[in-house]
Design an enzyme around this catalytic site. Sequence first.
Site, mmCIF file in Angstrom:
data_model
loop_
_atom_site.group_PDB
_atom_site.id
_atom_site.type_symbol
_atom_site.label_atom_id
_atom_site.label_comp_id
_atom_site.label_asym_id
_atom_site.label_seq_id
_atom_site.Cartn_x
_atom_site.Cartn_y
_atom_site.Cartn_z
ATOM 1 N N CYS A 121 0.839 -1.213 0.000
ATOM 2 C CA CYS A 121 0.000 0.000 0.000
ATOM 3 C C CYS A 121 0.872 1.262 0.000
ATOM 4 O O CYS A 121 1.985 1.256 0.520
ATOM 5 C CB CYS A 121 -0.912 0.009 1.224
ATOM 6 N N CYS A 202 -3.405 0.081 -3.402
ATOM 7 C CA CYS A 202 -4.140 0.376 -2.169
ATOM 8 C C CYS A 202 -3.482 1.550 -1.440
ATOM 9 O O CYS A 202 -2.326 1.887 -1.710
ATOM 10 C CB CYS A 202 -4.210 -0.856 -1.259
#
Length: 282
Positions: A121, A202
Site C-alpha cells: 500500500c 491500495c
Amino acid sequence: MPFQQGSARTRQRTVLLVGIVVLLAALVLAVVLASVLTHEKQEVSPQMLKWKDRGTTKNLQELVLGRCYNYVTARYPELGDKDCLKIWESLKHAFIYKNPCNITSEDYQPLMELASHPIPCNKSLFWSKTNDLAHRYTKSNQNFLTLEDTLLGYMADRVSWCGDPSAPGINYESCPKRSECESNPSSVFWKMASKMFAEAACGVVQVMLNGSIEAGAFRSSSIFGSIEIFNLNPDKVSAVHIWLMHDLGGPQSESCSGHSIKRLKSILEERNFKITCEDNYR
C-alpha cells in the site's frame, strides 16, 4: 506369326507411351496445384506481411528468464517461490504460432496468474508521457513502484514479441503496431498488466503526468486514462495524488487548474476518490 508379334510390340509401345504421357500430365498437374496452394498460403500468412513495428527481440527466452531470475533472487527474494521457467513457457504459449492480430486476454491469463504478486500500500506510481522521469524517480526512491517495477513489467519492459502461424512460429522481422491491429501481442499484454496493477493498488496512489504536452496532461486514450483509472478500487485506494511535471526548459502547457486535469479530477470525484494535485513535485 511375325506379323502378330509386330502388332503386339506396337500395342505395347503404344500403351507404354500413353502411360508415360499420363504420368507426365499427372506430374505437371501436381506441380501446378502445389504452386497454387503455396501461393494462396503465402497470400494469407501473416509472415508475408511487413508490419510497422520491430520484430521479436533476439534471444527472447534468455532475456525473459534472466530478468525473472534476477528479479526473484536479487531484487525481491521474498518472491523466490516464482517458477521462472513456467512463467516463460506461459508467455511463449500466449503468442507462438498464433496470428499476431488475433491475441486475446485468455491467451495471457496463465501468465498473469503465475507472475502476479502483491503491491504494498501507498507505493503505486502511475504515469503517462513521463516514462523516463517516473523510472529515474523509482530507481532513486524505493518508496514507489511503477508497473515496470513489478515482475511482469520488469520482464517485458522495452521487449517485443509476436508469433506467426508458419514455422518457426515467432516473427523476428516485424510485429504489428496498435494502429495496424488492436489485438496484437504487445497491446493485449500491457492492457492486462496495467489493469492488474491498478486493481492491486491500495492506500494513497501517485500519478505522474506531463504538463508540457500541448494537447493536455491527461488523455482519455492513454493506458492510464482508459484502463488504470477505471480499475482503481475506491474501497482500497484512499486518495490519488497527481504530480504534474513539466519538461526542463519546455513549455508549461498546463497546470493543476488546466482543462484536462479538471476532467481527470471529475472522473476521480465521480468514483469517490480524494484528490490532490501538485505542480512540479520535487
